[in-house]
Write a protein that holds these residues in place. Structure first.
Motif, mmCIF file in Angstrom:
data_model
loop_
_atom_site.group_PDB
_atom_site.id
_atom_site.type_symbol
_atom_site.label_atom_id
_atom_site.label_comp_id
_atom_site.label_asym_id
_atom_site.label_seq_id
_atom_site.Cartn_x
_atom_site.Cartn_y
_atom_site.Cartn_z
ATOM 1 N N ALA A 407 0.826 -1.207 0.000
ATOM 2 C CA ALA A 407 0.000 0.000 0.000
ATOM 3 C C ALA A 407 0.861 1.258 0.000
ATOM 4 N N SER A 408 1.974 1.242 0.742
ATOM 5 C CA SER A 408 2.838 2.420 0.823
ATOM 6 C C SER A 408 3.543 2.690 -0.495
ATOM 7 N N ILE A 409 3.651 1.675 -1.340
ATOM 8 C CA ILE A 409 4.232 1.855 -2.675
ATOM 9 C C ILE A 409 3.181 2.363 -3.652
ATOM 10 N N LEU A 410 2.020 1.734 -3.622
ATOM 11 C CA LEU A 410 0.979 2.078 -4.599
ATOM 12 C C LEU A 410 0.455 3.501 -4.414
ATOM 13 N N VAL A 411 0.556 4.058 -3.220
ATOM 14 C CA VAL A 411 0.001 5.381 -2.965
ATOM 15 C C VAL A 411 0.709 6.459 -3.786
ATOM 16 N N SER A 412 1.953 6.203 -4.200
ATOM 17 C CA SER A 412 2.702 7.177 -4.989
ATOM 18 C C SER A 412 2.495 7.018 -6.493
ATOM 19 N N ASP A 413 1.707 6.018 -6.891
ATOM 20 C CA ASP A 413 1.376 5.810 -8.295
ATOM 21 C C ASP A 413 2.622 5.692 -9.178
ATOM 22 N N PRO A 414 3.527 4.740 -8.882
ATOM 23 C CA PRO A 414 4.765 4.616 -9.668
ATOM 24 C C PRO A 414 4.499 4.051 -11.057
ATOM 25 N N ASP A 415 5.380 4.357 -11.999
ATOM 26 C CA ASP A 415 5.270 3.828 -13.361
ATOM 27 C C ASP A 415 5.874 2.433 -13.478
ATOM 28 N N PHE A 416 6.857 2.129 -12.633
ATOM 29 C CA PHE A 416 7.593 0.873 -12.694
ATOM 30 C C PHE A 416 7.604 0.295 -11.277
ATOM 31 N N ILE A 417 7.042 -0.909 -11.110
ATOM 32 C CA ILE A 417 6.954 -1.545 -9.797
ATOM 33 C C ILE A 417 7.791 -2.811 -9.795
ATOM 34 N N ILE A 418 8.732 -2.884 -8.864
ATOM 35 C CA ILE A 418 9.553 -4.081 -8.678
ATOM 36 C C ILE A 418 9.081 -4.749 -7.396
ATOM 37 N N ALA A 419 8.584 -5.961 -7.505
ATOM 38 C CA ALA A 419 8.012 -6.666 -6.358
ATOM 39 C C ALA A 419 8.803 -7.944 -6.108
ATOM 40 N N ASP A 420 9.518 -7.977 -4.978
ATOM 41 C CA ASP A 420 10.348 -9.121 -4.616
ATOM 42 C C ASP A 420 9.541 -10.047 -3.716
ATOM 43 N N GLU A 421 9.034 -11.151 -4.282
ATOM 44 C CA GLU A 421 8.217 -12.125 -3.554
ATOM 45 C C GLU A 421 7.057 -11.452 -2.809
ATOM 46 N N PRO A 422 6.161 -10.748 -3.509
ATOM 47 C CA PRO A 422 5.109 -9.988 -2.818
ATOM 48 C C PRO A 422 4.063 -10.846 -2.132
ATOM 49 N N LEU A 450 8.257 -8.858 -11.383
ATOM 50 C CA LEU A 450 7.920 -9.732 -10.263
ATOM 51 C C LEU A 450 9.034 -10.748 -10.054
ATOM 52 N N ILE A 451 9.528 -10.838 -8.827
ATOM 53 C CA ILE A 451 10.452 -11.905 -8.454
ATOM 54 C C ILE A 451 9.646 -12.935 -7.688
ATOM 55 N N THR A 452 9.683 -14.181 -8.136
ATOM 56 C CA THR A 452 8.840 -15.199 -7.528
ATOM 57 C C THR A 452 9.459 -16.576 -7.675
ATOM 58 N N HIS A 453 9.095 -17.472 -6.742
ATOM 59 C CA HIS A 453 9.428 -18.886 -6.863
ATOM 60 C C HIS A 453 8.264 -19.662 -7.472
ATOM 61 N N ASP A 454 7.148 -18.999 -7.654
ATOM 62 C CA ASP A 454 5.894 -19.668 -7.989
ATOM 63 C C ASP A 454 5.664 -19.659 -9.498
ATOM 64 N N LEU A 455 5.915 -20.794 -10.136
ATOM 65 C CA LEU A 455 5.725 -20.888 -11.585
ATOM 66 C C LEU A 455 4.260 -20.720 -11.976
ATOM 67 N N THR A 456 3.363 -21.153 -11.105
ATOM 68 C CA THR A 456 1.951 -20.984 -11.415
ATOM 69 C C THR A 456 1.592 -19.504 -11.508
ATOM 70 N N MET A 457 2.043 -18.702 -10.550
ATOM 71 C CA MET A 457 1.808 -17.264 -10.597
ATOM 72 C C MET A 457 2.409 -16.656 -11.865
ATOM 73 N N ALA A 458 3.640 -17.077 -12.191
ATOM 74 C CA ALA A 458 4.291 -16.554 -13.392
ATOM 75 C C ALA A 458 3.488 -16.894 -14.637
ATOM 76 N N LYS A 459 3.002 -18.112 -14.704
ATOM 77 C CA LYS A 459 2.235 -18.563 -15.866
ATOM 78 C C LYS A 459 0.929 -17.779 -16.009
ATOM 79 N N ILE A 460 0.261 -17.568 -14.881
ATOM 80 C CA ILE A 460 -1.059 -16.945 -14.904
ATOM 81 C C ILE A 460 -0.989 -15.460 -15.251
ATOM 82 N N TYR A 461 -0.026 -14.746 -14.687
ATOM 83 C CA TYR A 461 -0.054 -13.291 -14.741
ATOM 84 C C TYR A 461 0.949 -12.655 -15.697
ATOM 85 N N SER A 462 2.055 -13.308 -15.967
ATOM 86 C CA SER A 462 3.122 -12.650 -16.727
ATOM 87 C C SER A 462 2.927 -12.792 -18.225
ATOM 88 N N ASN A 463 3.419 -11.813 -18.966
ATOM 89 C CA ASN A 463 3.519 -11.984 -20.404
ATOM 90 C C ASN A 463 4.912 -12.480 -20.798
#
Length: 512
Positions: A407-422, A450-463
């Protein structure tokens, strides 16, 4: 089976709280049990472990009505420092349990306090490090460990004490798929071969069901149902399948621009202790990309992310963000357009209340109070924490603190979001809620890494998916072509046994 612990808690209430954190808890632990406790964020899982280990009431102040007995002794009458004779306890945050500068000394610390001869300590340290897959790490500085490696070091220190009951809070939350499989398999071996009693808390438990004999589901501080592993799986599979089918209907090939917003050219980074972070990275990130970076623990994922935000300076190569060199002159301006979510939310939480935390960056910008208050409420409402906005952040669970950091990141409306295991430390529903929001942001032109260990998440959401192996980029592919690289991902440990893989998602099956 011999009963070795009895937990009967009528209620447990923290000071200045009316609602009990635990209530109506009544169960026994038998020697040789492998019990898995699961439930939603802030459901009381970790608090229950604190009560079993004696941390409540000896360390954390709370009023406990009832009795907890270990090996026939009431924990209220036991000194906390003697609990290690009976219980080995691994806390949720590994870095909170590491106390030494190097791995060997950290694992040996508890043994030294027991006045065990040095030659025995030496062998026990080596044996436990081998067990957790860290042979050769004896001289590694603990500050240089990845989250997963730190988790293994803490577990080694706990196992070395050879307590008859092992209590683990989210022991695989920061491990890669291969590491999770190996750890659960080894814990299962200890449970069967040595009759070691294990009580384990996890948000997502499918991978450990093969080794468990009992599953407790906790909600609002109360165990609402006890399952056999088979019953739990049957109860959850339709819900899981429906959720996955919904998400796999997303259009993941959504890039709308060929504009490069970040570029790494021949980038390498080496830590001061000569440990390699990453090597010869060549990567282009495009506007509205939803790019997933995957890799085993220690492969360089977090190093790459920290290089992109300027937290680390490359040993070699060049980085550009928004078409400007990432250097001291441009760093402050570039960071106003980039949001970074750390793997450990406590690294970026510092305020006294949730609303102060979320509104901090807006106050620095000089926004009007009315605008600040509106944005704070919007972001806290999105992550489900609006009711807690006057609360101190460190009264939240790990998962809730992760949501607060987002939430503290999204409040600033960034153009580029780096999420390490969110989604680390979150239950499945909370994890998908965060990922849905990140996906919506990317569809609206934001760029997500997105940095993740979850291949399912990567498959579902990433291009797009980038796989790191041995500190280098092994694959850089479109996720729509992911099935063609199934064998490659398996070979480098990213699609191990007993994990819900992207192939299983598409086939509609979840167990081999």
């Amino acid at each position: 089976m011999e009963t070795i612990a009895k937990i009967k808690i009528e209620k447990l209430v923290f000071p200045h709280e009316e609602k009990p954190a635990l209530k109506n808890i009544d169960f026994e632990i038998n020697q040789g049990d492998f019990i898995v406790i699961t439930g939603g964020v802030a459901s009381g899982k970790s608090i229950l472990l604190h009560a079993i280990t004696g941390a409540i009431p000896h360390y954390h102040n709370a009023e406990l009505t009832g009795n907890v007995t270990i090996m026939g002794q009431d924990i209220k009458d036991m000194r906390l420092n003697r609990m290690s004779d009976y219980v080995g306890y691994m806390m949720q945050e590994p870095h909170n349990q590491i106390i030494s500068l190097d791995v060997y000394e950290d694992v040996a610390f508890g043994l030294g306090n027991l006045e065990i001869p040095f030659n025995q300590i030496d062998q026990m340290v080596k044996d436990t490090l081998e067990f957790v897959g860290l042979t050769g790490y004896e001289n590694r500085r603990t500050a240089s460990l990845s989250g997963g490696q730190a988790q293994r070091v803490v577990l080694a220190g706990v196992l070395a004490l050879n307590a008859p009951i092992l209590i683990l809070d989210q022991p695989t939350a920061e491990l890669d798929p291969k590491g999770r499989y190996e750890l659960y398999h080894r814990l299962g071996q200890l449970n069967k071969a040595q009759n070691l009693t294990i009580v384990l808390v996890m948000d997502r438990i499918e991978e450990v069901l093969n080794y468990a004999n009992r599953v407790f589901y906790i909600r609002d501080g109360e165990i609402v149902k006890q399952y056999s592993p088979e019953e739990y799986y049957k109860d959850q599979i339709e819900h899981r399948k429906g959720r996955l089918n919904y998400n796999t209907s997303f259009n993941t090939d959504h890039r709308k621009s060929n504009e490069i917003i970040a570029e790494m050219t021949n980038v390498s980074y080496q830590y001061k202790n000569n440990l390699l972070g990453c090597e010869d990275i060549r990567l282009e990130i495009f506007k509205s990309d939803f790019l997933s970076i995957i890799g085993l623990n220690g492969s360089g994922k977090s190093t790459l992310a920290k290089l992109l935000i300027g937290l680390l300076k490359p040993s070699k190569g060049e980085i550009k963000v928004f078409n400007r060199p990432l250097n001291k002159e441009n760093l402050t301006e570039i960071r106003t357009h980039v949001g970074f979510l750390f793997q450990n939310p406590d690294y970026q939480i510092f305020a006294s209340t949730l609303e102060e935390e979320v509104g901090f960056s807006l106050k620095l910008r000089g926004e009007q109070n009315e605008v600040i208050n509106q944005k704070i409420d919007e972001c806290l409402n999105f992550v489900g924490l609006l009711d807690y906005k006057k609360m101190h952040p460190h009264r939240l669970s790990r998962g809730q603190r992760q949501l607060l950091a987002l939430a503290s990141i999204l409040v600033s409306d960034p153009d580029f979001i780096i999420a390490d295991e969110p989604t680390s430390g979150l239950d499945e529903n909370q994890g998908y809620m965060i990922m849905d929001k990140l996906f919506d942001l990317s569809k609206n032109g934001k760029t997500i890494l997105l940095i993740t260990h979850d291949l399912t998440m990567a498959k579902i959401y990433s291009n797009r998916l980038v796989a790191l192996h041995n500190h280098r980029i092994q694959l850089d592919i479109s996720t729509k072509d992911l099935n063609q690289y199934f064998d490659t991902l398996t070979a480098i440990g990213l699609n191990s046994h007993n994990n819900i893989s992207f192939r299983e998602v598409e086939n509609g099956t979840f167990y081999a």
